[in-house]
Design an enzyme around this catalytic site. Sequence first.
Site, mmCIF file in Angstrom:
data_model
loop_
_atom_site.group_PDB
_atom_site.id
_atom_site.type_symbol
_atom_site.label_atom_id
_atom_site.label_comp_id
_atom_site.label_asym_id
_atom_site.label_seq_id
_atom_site.Cartn_x
_atom_site.Cartn_y
_atom_site.Cartn_z
ATOM 1 N N HIS A 3 0.821 -1.209 0.000
ATOM 2 C CA HIS A 3 0.000 0.000 0.000
ATOM 3 C C HIS A 3 0.857 1.261 0.000
ATOM 4 O O HIS A 3 0.443 2.297 -0.511
ATOM 5 C CB HIS A 3 -0.929 0.003 1.220
ATOM 6 C CG HIS A 3 -2.054 -0.965 1.114
ATOM 7 N ND1 HIS A 3 -3.372 -0.590 1.261
ATOM 8 C CD2 HIS A 3 -2.087 -2.297 0.871
ATOM 9 C CE1 HIS A 3 -4.156 -1.653 1.120
ATOM 10 N NE2 HIS A 3 -3.389 -2.697 0.891
ATOM 11 N N ASP A 100 -4.751 6.132 2.750
ATOM 12 C CA ASP A 100 -4.867 4.766 2.267
ATOM 13 C C ASP A 100 -6.202 4.173 2.700
ATOM 14 O O ASP A 100 -6.859 4.682 3.615
ATOM 15 C CB ASP A 100 -3.706 3.943 2.839
ATOM 16 C CG ASP A 100 -3.784 2.479 2.446
ATOM 17 O OD1 ASP A 100 -3.597 2.182 1.257
ATOM 18 O OD2 ASP A 100 -4.064 1.644 3.321
ATOM 19 N N HIS A 341 1.032 -14.506 -7.308
ATOM 20 C CA HIS A 341 -0.094 -14.583 -6.368
ATOM 21 C C HIS A 341 -1.216 -13.609 -6.744
ATOM 22 O O HIS A 341 -2.236 -13.556 -6.064
ATOM 23 C CB HIS A 341 0.390 -14.296 -4.951
ATOM 24 C CG HIS A 341 0.910 -12.889 -4.751
ATOM 25 N ND1 HIS A 341 1.791 -12.290 -5.609
ATOM 26 C CD2 HIS A 341 0.663 -11.969 -3.795
ATOM 27 C CE1 HIS A 341 2.061 -11.065 -5.186
ATOM 28 N NE2 HIS A 341 1.387 -10.840 -4.094
ATOM 29 N N GLN A 366 -6.983 -11.203 -4.117
ATOM 30 C CA GLN A 366 -6.237 -11.855 -5.198
ATOM 31 C C GLN A 366 -7.071 -12.850 -6.004
ATOM 32 O O GLN A 366 -6.851 -13.014 -7.205
ATOM 33 C CB GLN A 366 -4.994 -12.532 -4.619
ATOM 34 C CG GLN A 366 -3.971 -11.530 -4.087
ATOM 35 C CD GLN A 366 -2.939 -12.167 -3.180
ATOM 36 O OE1 GLN A 366 -2.815 -13.381 -3.109
ATOM 37 N NE2 GLN A 366 -2.190 -11.341 -2.460
#
Length: 445
Positions: A3, A100, A341, A366
Amino acid sequence: MSHLIPIVEFAKRLVQHHHISATIFIPTTGTPPKSLVSVLESLPENIHHQFLQPVNVDGLPKDVRVEFVVSFIMQASLSSLRDALSCLKSKTKLVALVFDMFAHASMEVAKEFNLFNFLCCPLSAMALSFTFTLPKLDEETVGEYKDLPYPVQVPGSVSFHGPELMAPVQVRTDEVYKEYLLLSKRLSLVDGIMVNSFEELEQDTILALPGGTPIYPIGPLIRSEPSNGSDWHECLKWLDDQPSGSVLFVSFGSGGALSLEQIHELAHGLEMSSHRFLWILRSPNKVSFASVFTDSSQNDPLGFLPEGFLARTVNRGLVLPSWGPQIEILSHEATGGFLTHCGWNSTLESIVHGVPMIAWPLYAEQHMNAKMMTESLCLALRLEMDENGIFRKEEIEKVVKELMEGDEGKKISKRLKELKTAAMRALSIGGSSMESLSKLVLQLN
């Protein structure tokens, strides 16, 4: 880290192209890791950084989810953030607070200082679109999402079955879910959202995002400075000796981990494929998200690999314990594929460097990224699990061969070359992402 990097790259673009100074505040729990410090030390002079007062997390349960820990740290840092902003305001003109996703509680602090508040979303436009839909989905759903009898349609993108949805929403009674739901309800209250994507990649999804909140696709925001480390230079020398496009890069990001059984299946699958590979390997773990600070300094960090594997593959494989210079590896001429991933940073890095992918999702959003990449964007091949949730060596061998030498792999490679060019165009003067950034700056004035 996943992030922080988009935030850092966003700040660099502001400073470089619009002469706006920036200060990055980083919550901590103590001495920051070297990887984080190295990123911050590489910043230009007109981008400052400040560590907020350390937060004590010793009282939290040992088995608490990492998303909850991060949210707890962010909430506990608000007082320190207020003090830091007060000090900064006495020295310069403050315009906006960019936060964030984990730090959405800082919206209240932005209001106190009469600042614009912007969300910097490090995820895809698809994940952002899903987040916008969550309040309505929450009202209409009874029970857990994994038990839904119908798929969830994400506006502008593909549909997902309940178990494919991002990890923070899987357990609705969990505090992590409640926190993410709160974030989703706050999206309409921010002054703008920067999303780490670009129009040429997710045009339909970006157009489908709600019109009330200004959306700024300013990606791809990926790490731009070179990595450091003598061991890593050795792996790049190894790549120099490999034929063009011949190496499969295998990495599960800074936090991804596999079980011992799955590591053995992957090792055998790579060996059976007969293709060259460079594997960044973390120690086995029972959970898919291991601490990014896991110590790998034991005497034999690769001793858990199948017996004889390293000796049998010594002429066509290289295994690095824990860390590796991902940007440099993906940009190397010898790299021809990426088993990933499906973290969004890694996905964008692969796109920018035109490397076709094999999707192996583990946690966070993901699984959603993987489905979008394989079914909608045609950027990756997908592995199929067995009934026990394991990717077996025969499946791994088959998909590796298809990516590196098959027709589907060639189609994906062609698509990636087009997107690589599109990403460069988006970040050039007059490109879609640069124009989006200019519109954001106009909103500040």
